[in-house]
Each structure stands twice: as structure tokens, then as C-alpha cells.
Design a protein around this motif. Sequence first.
Motif, PDB file in Angstrom:
ATOM      1  N   HIS A  87      -8.391   2.892  -1.713  1.00  0.00           N
ATOM      2  CA  HIS A  87      -9.022   3.143  -0.420  1.00  0.00           C
ATOM      3  C   HIS A  87      -8.998   4.662  -0.201  1.00  0.00           C
ATOM      4  N   HIS A 143      -2.379  -1.334  -3.082  1.00  0.00           N
ATOM      5  CA  HIS A 143      -3.465  -0.513  -2.554  1.00  0.00           C
ATOM      6  C   HIS A 143      -3.044   0.957  -2.599  1.00  0.00           C
ATOM      7  N   ASP A 155     -10.065   3.216   5.906  1.00  0.00           N
ATOM      8  CA  ASP A 155     -10.627   2.222   4.982  1.00  0.00           C
ATOM      9  C   ASP A 155      -9.631   1.086   4.750  1.00  0.00           C
ATOM     10  N   LEU A 156      -8.357   1.429   4.551  1.00  0.00           N
ATOM     11  CA  LEU A 156      -7.337   0.402   4.363  1.00  0.00           C
ATOM     12  C   LEU A 156      -7.214  -0.459   5.616  1.00  0.00           C
ATOM     13  N   TRP A 179     -10.100  -2.816   5.945  1.00  0.00           N
ATOM     14  CA  TRP A 179      -9.987  -3.918   4.981  1.00  0.00           C
ATOM     15  C   TRP A 179      -8.952  -4.922   5.455  1.00  0.00           C
ATOM     16  N   ALA A 209       0.849  -1.196   0.000  1.00  0.00           N
ATOM     17  CA  ALA A 209       0.000   0.000   0.000  1.00  0.00           C
ATOM     18  C   ALA A 209       0.881   1.240   0.000  1.00  0.00           C
ATOM     19  N   GLU A 263       0.527   5.656   0.272  1.00  0.00           N
ATOM     20  CA  GLU A 263      -0.322   6.828   0.445  1.00  0.00           C
ATOM     21  C   GLU A 263      -0.138   7.773  -0.743  1.00  0.00           C
ATOM     22  N   VAL A 322      -3.901   4.577  -1.341  1.00  0.00           N
ATOM     23  CA  VAL A 322      -4.650   5.206  -0.251  1.00  0.00           C
ATOM     24  C   VAL A 322      -4.662   6.712  -0.474  1.00  0.00           C
ATOM     25  N   VAL A 325       3.189  -0.915   4.023  1.00  0.00           N
ATOM     26  CA  VAL A 325       2.655   0.414   3.716  1.00  0.00           C
ATOM     27  C   VAL A 325       3.786   1.436   3.629  1.00  0.00           C
ATOM     28  N   VAL A 351       0.459  -6.490   4.969  1.00  0.00           N
ATOM     29  CA  VAL A 351       0.360  -5.325   4.087  1.00  0.00           C
ATOM     30  C   VAL A 351       1.540  -4.410   4.409  1.00  0.00           C
TER      31      VAL A 351
END
Length: 212
Positions: free
Chosen positions: A115, A91, A120-121, A124, A65, A67, A93, A156, A154
Motif C-alpha cells: 500500500h 501489508h 490506502d491501507l 482497504w 501491516a 510501515e 505500507v 499495524v 489488522v
Amino acid sequence: MDQPSDLEPAHGVGPWDGPWPADPRLDPELLAHGDRRNVVDRYRYWRHEAIVADLDARRHPFHVAIENWQHDLNIGSVVRTANAFLAAQVHIVGNRRWNRRGAMVTDRYQHVRHHPTVTDLADWAAASSLPVIGIDNLPGSVPLETYALPRECVLVFGQESVGLSDAVREAAVATVAIGQYGSTRSINAGAAAAIAMHSWVRQHADVEAGHQ
């Protein structure tokens, strides 16, 4: 035939030479006109959907993920690297729109989910029983080089220049830092993502399979 946007003239193969194959995974158009796409040789002449199906059968159980509050230009390279290391999903974000140029059309083969917020992430990930691991050189971070990454997780990454948001830090079960020995304060987000994904590969993937 108009060439797809992911053709690279310096690579690939020309029209099929020999008896016409009966393999349903193969695309008649590519067989007839050649395949110059940015794919490994095993997928030459394959239909797009056949490639994705084959990748889906082998994907690794880690997610990535990043941002995207200021249209981070690194996202394309993150997607490209995630495809190379066969991540389950990428993902995005924050902002839904992102610069696909750096992906080199690998987003056609890599699942990408959006997301709107970190919450939200996090929701999930919790529903999927996936721990969130932040990657940033923050005070209190533990070294990536000695950290045992979960097989299912995940990873990030924060926005370039500002790093992980406070919301991600709160959602993460751990924050790990990549060792640095020079004068720069931080590593480019795309490079950091590649290093972290490769660390996961070294710990969990079939290394021999990656060199066939």
C-alpha cells in the motif's frame, strides 16, 4: 539439479526411498534429488503451489501491516513470523522495496500486499470490514496483555525508531502497548510484531493444532 534458494543443507531429507508415490502434490524433482527447503516435515517433497494452497485453506483471519518509510530491516523477520503464525496477509505500507533477507524465503509462502500510503491501507481495511489495531507504547495506549484483540483485524507496526505514524494512529480503532519493565524505551519492531501475533494466537487460535 540447482537447489532452490531456500534450501538449508543441515535440514530436510534426501531422495525418496521406496515405490514412487502417486500423490499429485509431490514434486518429481524433489523426490528424485531430496528436499532441503525451510519447511515443516508435513510439506516435504510438496510442490510450492501445493504448499501455498494448503496454507490458504487454513490461514488465520488476522493481518499484519508494517510501515516502511526508511527501508526497515525488520520487515523480513515480520514476514517470517507472520508465516509461522499463519497470518492472512502481510501489508507493507510506504516503500515497495524491502529487505527480504530476514524472511528466510518464507515470503514464497506468505501473501504480501503493498500500500503506497496509510490512507490506502485504511481504505482497504475499511472495505474489508477489518479494524486497524496499532501496536506502540504511546501515551493513552491500553495494555496488550489485557486487551481483547478482534478475531478479524489488522495489526499495524511502525517504522523502527520512530514508531507508528500520526496517520496510523488516526486510522486505528485502538492502540495497544506491550508491557515493558526494563530501561529501554522501546522493543525492536520485529520482536514487537512476534509478541502481538502470539497474543492473537493465544486468544483465537487452536493451540493444539500448532503443536502437532
